[in-house]
Design a protein around this motif. Sequence first.
Motif, PDB file in Angstrom:
ATOM      1  N   ARG A  51       0.831  -1.212   0.000  1.00  0.00           N
ATOM      2  CA  ARG A  51       0.000   0.000   0.000  1.00  0.00           C
ATOM      3  C   ARG A  51       0.865   1.263   0.000  1.00  0.00           C
ATOM      4  N   THR A  52       1.964   1.207   0.757  1.00  0.00           N
ATOM      5  CA  THR A  52       2.857   2.365   0.816  1.00  0.00           C
ATOM      6  C   THR A  52       3.534   2.605  -0.530  1.00  0.00           C
ATOM      7  N   THR A  53       4.091   1.564  -1.110  1.00  0.00           N
ATOM      8  CA  THR A  53       4.792   1.733  -2.388  1.00  0.00           C
ATOM      9  C   THR A  53       3.827   2.098  -3.514  1.00  0.00           C
ATOM     10  N   HIS A  54       2.607   1.589  -3.451  1.00  0.00           N
ATOM     11  CA  HIS A  54       1.643   1.943  -4.494  1.00  0.00           C
ATOM     12  C   HIS A  54       1.283   3.427  -4.412  1.00  0.00           C
ATOM     13  N   ARG A  55       1.151   3.920  -3.202  1.00  0.00           N
ATOM     14  CA  ARG A  55       0.860   5.354  -3.029  1.00  0.00           C
ATOM     15  C   ARG A  55       2.000   6.188  -3.618  1.00  0.00           C
ATOM     16  N   TRP A  56       3.229   5.768  -3.378  1.00  0.00           N
ATOM     17  CA  TRP A  56       4.379   6.465  -3.959  1.00  0.00           C
ATOM     18  C   TRP A  56       4.341   6.400  -5.491  1.00  0.00           C
ATOM     19  N   ALA A  57       4.015   5.216  -6.011  1.00  0.00           N
ATOM     20  CA  ALA A  57       3.997   5.034  -7.465  1.00  0.00           C
ATOM     21  C   ALA A  57       2.967   5.935  -8.132  1.00  0.00           C
ATOM     22  N   VAL A  58       1.828   6.117  -7.485  1.00  0.00           N
ATOM     23  CA  VAL A  58       0.789   6.996  -8.034  1.00  0.00           C
ATOM     24  C   VAL A  58       1.251   8.452  -7.993  1.00  0.00           C
ATOM     25  N   ASP A  59       1.892   8.832  -6.892  1.00  0.00           N
ATOM     26  CA  ASP A  59       2.321  10.224  -6.733  1.00  0.00           C
ATOM     27  C   ASP A  59       3.526  10.564  -7.609  1.00  0.00           C
ATOM     28  N   GLU A  60       4.452   9.624  -7.768  1.00  0.00           N
ATOM     29  CA  GLU A  60       5.693   9.869  -8.514  1.00  0.00           C
ATOM     30  C   GLU A  60       5.591   9.246  -9.908  1.00  0.00           C
ATOM     31  N   SER A  61       4.848   9.878 -10.783  1.00  0.00           N
ATOM     32  CA  SER A  61       4.592   9.300 -12.103  1.00  0.00           C
ATOM     33  C   SER A  61       5.861   9.164 -12.945  1.00  0.00           C
ATOM     34  N   GLY A  62       6.815  10.081 -12.772  1.00  0.00           N
ATOM     35  CA  GLY A  62       8.061   9.999 -13.525  1.00  0.00           C
ATOM     36  C   GLY A  62       8.861   8.759 -13.164  1.00  0.00           C
ATOM     37  N   VAL A  63       8.997   8.499 -11.879  1.00  0.00           N
ATOM     38  CA  VAL A  63       9.701   7.293 -11.422  1.00  0.00           C
ATOM     39  C   VAL A  63       8.969   6.048 -11.905  1.00  0.00           C
ATOM     40  N   THR A  64       7.653   6.097 -11.872  1.00  0.00           N
ATOM     41  CA  THR A  64       6.856   4.954 -12.304  1.00  0.00           C
ATOM     42  C   THR A  64       7.078   4.654 -13.783  1.00  0.00           C
ATOM     43  N   ARG A  65       7.179   5.677 -14.604  1.00  0.00           N
ATOM     44  CA  ARG A  65       7.443   5.454 -16.035  1.00  0.00           C
ATOM     45  C   ARG A  65       8.804   4.801 -16.249  1.00  0.00           C
ATOM     46  N   VAL A 132      -1.127   1.357 -11.722  1.00  0.00           N
ATOM     47  CA  VAL A 132      -0.166   2.043 -12.589  1.00  0.00           C
ATOM     48  C   VAL A 132       0.432   1.075 -13.610  1.00  0.00           C
ATOM     49  N   ASP A 133       0.156  -0.194 -13.457  1.00  0.00           N
ATOM     50  CA  ASP A 133       0.629  -1.211 -14.398  1.00  0.00           C
ATOM     51  C   ASP A 133      -0.255  -2.438 -14.225  1.00  0.00           C
ATOM     52  N   SER A 134      -0.092  -3.407 -15.102  1.00  0.00           N
ATOM     53  CA  SER A 134      -0.883  -4.628 -15.007  1.00  0.00           C
ATOM     54  C   SER A 134      -0.013  -5.836 -15.285  1.00  0.00           C
ATOM     55  N   ALA A 135      -0.422  -6.986 -14.760  1.00  0.00           N
ATOM     56  CA  ALA A 135       0.268  -8.249 -15.007  1.00  0.00           C
ATOM     57  C   ALA A 135      -0.752  -9.361 -14.869  1.00  0.00           C
ATOM     58  N   HIS A 136      -0.443 -10.500 -15.431  1.00  0.00           N
ATOM     59  CA  HIS A 136      -1.388 -11.601 -15.443  1.00  0.00           C
ATOM     60  C   HIS A 136      -0.774 -12.851 -14.824  1.00  0.00           C
ATOM     61  N   TYR A 137      -1.618 -13.841 -14.616  1.00  0.00           N
ATOM     62  CA  TYR A 137      -1.247 -15.120 -14.034  1.00  0.00           C
ATOM     63  C   TYR A 137      -0.964 -14.941 -12.546  1.00  0.00           C
ATOM     64  N   ALA A 138      -0.624 -16.014 -11.868  1.00  0.00           N
ATOM     65  CA  ALA A 138      -0.465 -15.991 -10.419  1.00  0.00           C
ATOM     66  C   ALA A 138       0.778 -15.209  -9.996  1.00  0.00           C
ATOM     67  N   ALA A 139       0.819 -14.832  -8.713  1.00  0.00           N
ATOM     68  CA  ALA A 139       1.841 -13.903  -8.236  1.00  0.00           C
ATOM     69  C   ALA A 139       3.122 -14.570  -7.745  1.00  0.00           C
ATOM     70  N   PHE A 140       3.004 -15.690  -7.047  1.00  0.00           N
ATOM     71  CA  PHE A 140       4.183 -16.277  -6.380  1.00  0.00           C
ATOM     72  C   PHE A 140       4.726 -17.471  -7.151  1.00  0.00           C
ATOM     73  N   PRO A 141       6.050 -17.473  -7.405  1.00  0.00           N
ATOM     74  CA  PRO A 141       7.049 -16.432  -7.151  1.00  0.00           C
ATOM     75  C   PRO A 141       7.094 -15.435  -8.303  1.00  0.00           C
ATOM     76  N   GLY A 184      13.319  -6.576  -8.846  1.00  0.00           N
ATOM     77  CA  GLY A 184      12.419  -6.869  -7.735  1.00  0.00           C
ATOM     78  C   GLY A 184      11.745  -5.622  -7.212  1.00  0.00           C
ATOM     79  N   ALA A 185      12.528  -4.537  -7.095  1.00  0.00           N
ATOM     80  CA  ALA A 185      11.971  -3.276  -6.612  1.00  0.00           C
ATOM     81  C   ALA A 185      10.930  -2.715  -7.572  1.00  0.00           C
ATOM     82  N   THR A 186      11.179  -2.832  -8.879  1.00  0.00           N
ATOM     83  CA  THR A 186      10.205  -2.306  -9.845  1.00  0.00           C
ATOM     84  C   THR A 186       8.886  -3.066  -9.778  1.00  0.00           C
TER      85      THR A 186
END
Length: 228
Positions: A51-65, A132-141, A184-186
């Motif tokens: 939740r914290t990183t997503h809030r940052w990603a929404v606010d910092e659109s340049g970094v997200t791009r 801010v982005d999308s992905a498909h299929y299961a998450a782990f790993p 991993g961070a992205t």
Amino acid sequence: MYSAPIDTPTRPPGVRAALTAAALGVPSLLLLLLVALEWRPLLSLDGDISRTTHRWAVDESGVTRVCRVLTDWVWDPWTMRALCAVVVIWLALRGALWLALWLTGTCAVGSAVQQGLKAAVDRPRPVWPDPVDSAHYAAFPSGHAMTAVLVCGLLLWVLHLYGARPAVWRACLTLAVISAVGVGATRVWLGVHWPTDVVGGWLLGALMVALAITTYAYGPAKRTPVAT
């Protein structure tokens, strides 16, 4: 002048790799079980960080791009596999067929393990009202994290076998670490993976590398001369 890949008859790297695999197997299995069993403290930690990183990603659109470019092109699993394929072709052309087959087989097994675990665990990805982005299929790993560690680890081992100069080794090691940590961070920043998906990918990728080195060290390795 020619020299052989570093490979002694007693193959001490194989012993070290086997011990490393055993050490990595414990946290890998533990994390897998905790995720599969949906252990609440772990899920809560994942949620808080995401939740914290997503809030940052929404606010910092340049970094997200920038993160999207890095994760979709520079560190994409297919980019990593393409890099590995180039090395495989180079090895085959130089007559190191066993090493080329070993590298190809390990990458194929790693992809199969990754997809099998995704299907078995079937963990949902994070869902956001303002993604801010999308992905498909299961998450782990995380496939990005696991593939980056696996490919970078294998290529570093090839450099070790061929006695790379210290400056080259340090540069490649730095790039490998930046790639593994960065991808991993992205994935967490973009909100398409939980943090433990990435940690799981790192652990499993490293475990696969250690197991692969063990098989190489005790397999039918050939001492192929290489130019220096």
